[in-house]
Design a protein around this motif. Structure first.
Motif, PDB file in Angstrom:
ATOM      1  N   PHE A  42      -0.565  -5.966  16.007  1.00  0.00           N
ATOM      2  CA  PHE A  42      -1.341  -4.848  15.471  1.00  0.00           C
ATOM      3  C   PHE A  42      -1.898  -3.997  16.607  1.00  0.00           C
ATOM      4  CE2 PHE A  42      -5.487  -3.095  14.132  1.00  0.00           C
ATOM      5  CZ  PHE A  42      -5.056  -2.282  13.100  1.00  0.00           C
ATOM      6  N   GLU A  43      -1.618  -2.685  16.555  1.00  0.00           N
ATOM      7  CA  GLU A  43      -2.129  -1.748  17.552  1.00  0.00           C
ATOM      8  C   GLU A  43      -3.156  -0.832  16.885  1.00  0.00           C
ATOM      9  OE1 GLU A  43      -0.642   1.762  20.654  1.00  0.00           O
ATOM     10  OE2 GLU A  43       0.781   0.805  19.284  1.00  0.00           O
ATOM     11  N   ALA A  44      -4.418  -1.013  17.245  1.00  0.00           N
ATOM     12  CA  ALA A  44      -5.484  -0.195  16.669  1.00  0.00           C
ATOM     13  C   ALA A  44      -5.442   1.203  17.274  1.00  0.00           C
ATOM     14  CB  ALA A  44      -6.839  -0.842  16.924  1.00  0.00           C
ATOM     15  N   GLN A  45      -5.653   2.200  16.428  1.00  0.00           N
ATOM     16  CA  GLN A  45      -5.670   3.590  16.879  1.00  0.00           C
ATOM     17  C   GLN A  45      -7.075   4.074  17.197  1.00  0.00           C
ATOM     18  OE1 GLN A  45      -2.675   5.335  17.187  1.00  0.00           O
ATOM     19  NE2 GLN A  45      -1.777   3.355  16.714  1.00  0.00           N
ATOM     20  N   GLN A  46      -8.086   3.380  16.674  1.00  0.00           N
ATOM     21  CA  GLN A  46      -9.485   3.743  16.895  1.00  0.00           C
ATOM     22  C   GLN A  46     -10.367   2.531  16.655  1.00  0.00           C
ATOM     23  OE1 GLN A  46     -11.037   3.728  13.802  1.00  0.00           O
ATOM     24  NE2 GLN A  46      -9.462   4.294  12.344  1.00  0.00           N
ATOM     25  N   ALA A  47     -11.662   2.671  16.927  1.00  0.00           N
ATOM     26  CA  ALA A  47     -12.570   1.520  16.938  1.00  0.00           C
ATOM     27  C   ALA A  47     -13.011   1.071  15.553  1.00  0.00           C
ATOM     28  CB  ALA A  47     -13.798   1.854  17.778  1.00  0.00           C
ATOM     29  N   HIS A  48     -12.618   1.782  14.514  1.00  0.00           N
ATOM     30  CA  HIS A  48     -12.965   1.443  13.131  1.00  0.00           C
ATOM     31  C   HIS A  48     -14.480   1.412  12.906  1.00  0.00           C
ATOM     32  CE1 HIS A  48      -8.973   0.628  11.432  1.00  0.00           C
ATOM     33  NE2 HIS A  48      -8.665   0.238  12.657  1.00  0.00           N
ATOM     34  N   ASP A  49     -15.185   2.258  13.594  1.00  0.00           N
ATOM     35  CA  ASP A  49     -16.604   2.492  13.365  1.00  0.00           C
ATOM     36  C   ASP A  49     -16.932   3.844  13.977  1.00  0.00           C
ATOM     37  OD1 ASP A  49     -19.479   1.270  12.744  1.00  0.00           O
ATOM     38  OD2 ASP A  49     -19.577   2.231  14.719  1.00  0.00           O
ATOM     39  N   GLU A  50     -17.620   4.686  13.231  1.00  0.00           N
ATOM     40  CA  GLU A  50     -17.877   6.066  13.647  1.00  0.00           C
ATOM     41  C   GLU A  50     -18.579   6.150  15.003  1.00  0.00           C
ATOM     42  OE1 GLU A  50     -17.255   9.377  13.385  1.00  0.00           O
ATOM     43  OE2 GLU A  50     -18.401   9.912  11.604  1.00  0.00           O
TER      44      GLU A  50
ATOM     45  N   TYR B  14       3.086   7.447  10.368  1.00  0.00           N
ATOM     46  CA  TYR B  14       2.869   8.885  10.181  1.00  0.00           C
ATOM     47  C   TYR B  14       1.970   9.217   8.987  1.00  0.00           C
ATOM     48  CZ  TYR B  14       6.734   9.087  13.452  1.00  0.00           C
ATOM     49  OH  TYR B  14       7.523   8.913  14.554  1.00  0.00           O
ATOM     50  N   LEU B  15       1.948   8.368   7.986  1.00  0.00           N
ATOM     51  CA  LEU B  15       1.078   8.583   6.823  1.00  0.00           C
ATOM     52  C   LEU B  15       0.368   7.271   6.520  1.00  0.00           C
ATOM     53  CD1 LEU B  15       3.322  10.720   4.416  1.00  0.00           C
ATOM     54  CD2 LEU B  15       1.335  11.494   5.688  1.00  0.00           C
ATOM     55  N   HIS B  16      -0.516   6.875   7.422  1.00  0.00           N
ATOM     56  CA  HIS B  16      -1.179   5.581   7.282  1.00  0.00           C
ATOM     57  C   HIS B  16      -2.025   5.565   6.016  1.00  0.00           C
ATOM     58  CE1 HIS B  16      -3.699   2.101   8.149  1.00  0.00           C
ATOM     59  NE2 HIS B  16      -2.791   1.757   9.041  1.00  0.00           N
ATOM     60  N   PRO B  17      -2.022   4.456   5.274  1.00  0.00           N
ATOM     61  CA  PRO B  17      -2.796   4.375   4.027  1.00  0.00           C
ATOM     62  C   PRO B  17      -4.279   4.723   4.204  1.00  0.00           C
ATOM     63  CG  PRO B  17      -1.300   2.517   4.183  1.00  0.00           C
ATOM     64  CD  PRO B  17      -1.194   3.240   5.481  1.00  0.00           C
ATOM     65  N   ASN B  18      -4.886   4.336   5.331  1.00  0.00           N
ATOM     66  CA  ASN B  18      -6.298   4.660   5.543  1.00  0.00           C
ATOM     67  C   ASN B  18      -6.505   6.157   5.733  1.00  0.00           C
ATOM     68  OD1 ASN B  18      -6.938   1.978   5.355  1.00  0.00           O
ATOM     69  ND2 ASN B  18      -7.071   1.633   7.554  1.00  0.00           N
TER      70      ASN B  18
ATOM     71  N   ARG C  20       0.826  -1.201   0.000  1.00  0.00           N
ATOM     72  CA  ARG C  20       0.000   0.000   0.000  1.00  0.00           C
ATOM     73  C   ARG C  20       0.863   1.253   0.000  1.00  0.00           C
ATOM     74  NH1 ARG C  20      -4.074  -0.748   4.883  1.00  0.00           N
ATOM     75  NH2 ARG C  20      -5.372   0.706   3.701  1.00  0.00           N
ATOM     76  N   LEU C  21       0.295   2.342  -0.473  1.00  0.00           N
ATOM     77  CA  LEU C  21       0.985   3.624  -0.488  1.00  0.00           C
ATOM     78  C   LEU C  21       0.869   4.254   0.897  1.00  0.00           C
ATOM     79  CD1 LEU C  21       2.375   5.649  -2.514  1.00  0.00           C
ATOM     80  CD2 LEU C  21       0.177   6.814  -2.582  1.00  0.00           C
TER      81      LEU C  21
ATOM     82  N   LEU D   7      -6.671   5.362  -5.153  1.00  0.00           N
ATOM     83  CA  LEU D   7      -6.677   3.945  -5.495  1.00  0.00           C
ATOM     84  C   LEU D   7      -5.372   3.274  -5.087  1.00  0.00           C
ATOM     85  CD1 LEU D   7      -8.325   4.041  -9.042  1.00  0.00           C
ATOM     86  CD2 LEU D   7      -9.375   3.318  -6.898  1.00  0.00           C
ATOM     87  N   ARG D   8      -4.270   4.007  -5.216  1.00  0.00           N
ATOM     88  CA  ARG D   8      -2.960   3.438  -4.876  1.00  0.00           C
ATOM     89  C   ARG D   8      -2.813   3.184  -3.372  1.00  0.00           C
ATOM     90  NH1 ARG D   8       0.388   1.011  -3.627  1.00  0.00           N
ATOM     91  NH2 ARG D   8       2.560   0.816  -4.259  1.00  0.00           N
ATOM     92  N   THR D   9      -3.555   3.897  -2.532  1.00  0.00           N
ATOM     93  CA  THR D   9      -3.485   3.642  -1.091  1.00  0.00           C
ATOM     94  C   THR D   9      -4.099   2.294  -0.736  1.00  0.00           C
ATOM     95  OG1 THR D   9      -5.625   4.703  -0.597  1.00  0.00           O
ATOM     96  CG2 THR D   9      -3.657   6.105  -0.584  1.00  0.00           C
ATOM     97  N   LEU D  10      -4.975   1.771  -1.609  1.00  0.00           N
ATOM     98  CA  LEU D  10      -5.668   0.507  -1.356  1.00  0.00           C
ATOM     99  C   LEU D  10      -6.436   0.539  -0.036  1.00  0.00           C
ATOM    100  CD1 LEU D  10      -2.837  -1.939  -2.524  1.00  0.00           C
ATOM    101  CD2 LEU D  10      -4.870  -1.265  -3.802  1.00  0.00           C
TER     102      LEU D  10
END
Length: 270
Positions: free
Chosen positions: A171-179, A31-35, A25-26, A70-73
């Motif tokens: 893997f360390e999650a930074q947030q809950a991945h749901d608004e 510091y510049l996470h693809p998501n 992924r790009l 698109l390149r960030t996937l």
């Protein structure tokens, strides 16, 4: 809008200059996470497309940011963007058939140029079952909810997620991945109520606004935020960023004020 699109292009140039992540992924994980990049370039592409209505030169930043998206996937951002862009594409009756054909051709060329990368990433992605994958996010949601219900009214506090929820293996999650789950974790039921209220008030403001390209843009951005918010969230903000909501609200208010100040004959002519 012009400033945001210009800044997004600069970030895209930096991202393209970096080596790809281990999963192709790009971006850069810390510091510049693809998501995060996918979110940034989605908003930038939609804003650039809006600006291109008055100045066709903005088509080039839109294409550049769209290709970089698109390149960030970033799956959540791409799916939400495609749905939102499709809505705007169908909704807009001012675009000529020729323009729509050229947009379709440009999208096809970009997809074709990245098709090999998509296949390689898909092969790598389907082999994994970790929490960072889309299917593995159910584990993140379950653990996030488990910690959130311990403080259901006011939540755990601002930017508390990474310091409370333990890592999922490597893997360390930074947030809950749901608004809504992220708001519930951070600010409890109060945060959820305020989030829903903000979105509802903004939606009503959009509906009351006169038909315009700005109204279509606002609806498109709102649809993008709602879809992306199902599987991803922001660490510090709503998926529909507060600065963006405030900017559009001010533009709608100015638009309404200008319309009311015009004499009836002028409004009819316009």
């Amino acid at each position: 809008m012009k400033g945001f699109v210009s800044g997004a292009c600069l970030v895209a140039i930096v991202a393209w200059s970096l080596p790809a992540t281990q999963d192709l992924r790009l971006g850069e994980e810390d510091y510049l996470h693809p998501n995060a990049l996918g979110f940034l370039f989605s908003i930038g592409t939609l804003l650039a497309g809006h600006l291109a209505r008055k100045n066709t030169a903005w088509i080039w930043p839109a294409l550049f940011l769209g290709a970089t998206l698109l390149r960030t996937l970033s799956k959540s951002a791409i799916i939400a963007f495609v749905a939102a862009f499709g809505f705007a594409f169908i909704k807009d009756s001012t675009l000529s058939r020729k323009v729509k054909i050229w947009i379709g051709i440009a999208a096809g060329v970009i997809l074709a140029s990245l098709w090999g990368l998509f296949e390689a990433y898909l092969a790598t992605y389907t082999e994994g079952t970790g929490p960072e994958t889309l299917t593995g996010r159910t584990l993140i949601w379950a653990i996030s909810l488990e910690y959130a219900i311990k403080k259901p009214f006011l939540g755990n506090g601002f930017y508390s997620y990474r310091f409370i929820v333990p890592p999922f293996g490597k893997f360390e999650a930074q947030q809950a991945h749901d608004e809504l789950l992220q708001q519930f974790f951070s600010f409890g039921a109060v945060g959820v109520i305020l989030t829903i209220a903000l979105y509802w008030i903004f939606f009503r403001q959009i509906r009351r606004a006169a038909s315009s390209h700005l109204k279509t843009l606002a609806f498109t951005l709102l649809l993008f935020a709602l879809i992306r918010g199902l599987t991803d969230a922001q660490n510090f903000d709503l998926t529909f960023s507060l600065w963006l909501m405030a900017m559009l609200s001010i533009l709608f208010a100015a638009q309404a004020s200008f319309s009311h100040q015009q004499p009836p004959a002028s409004r009819i002519d316009n």
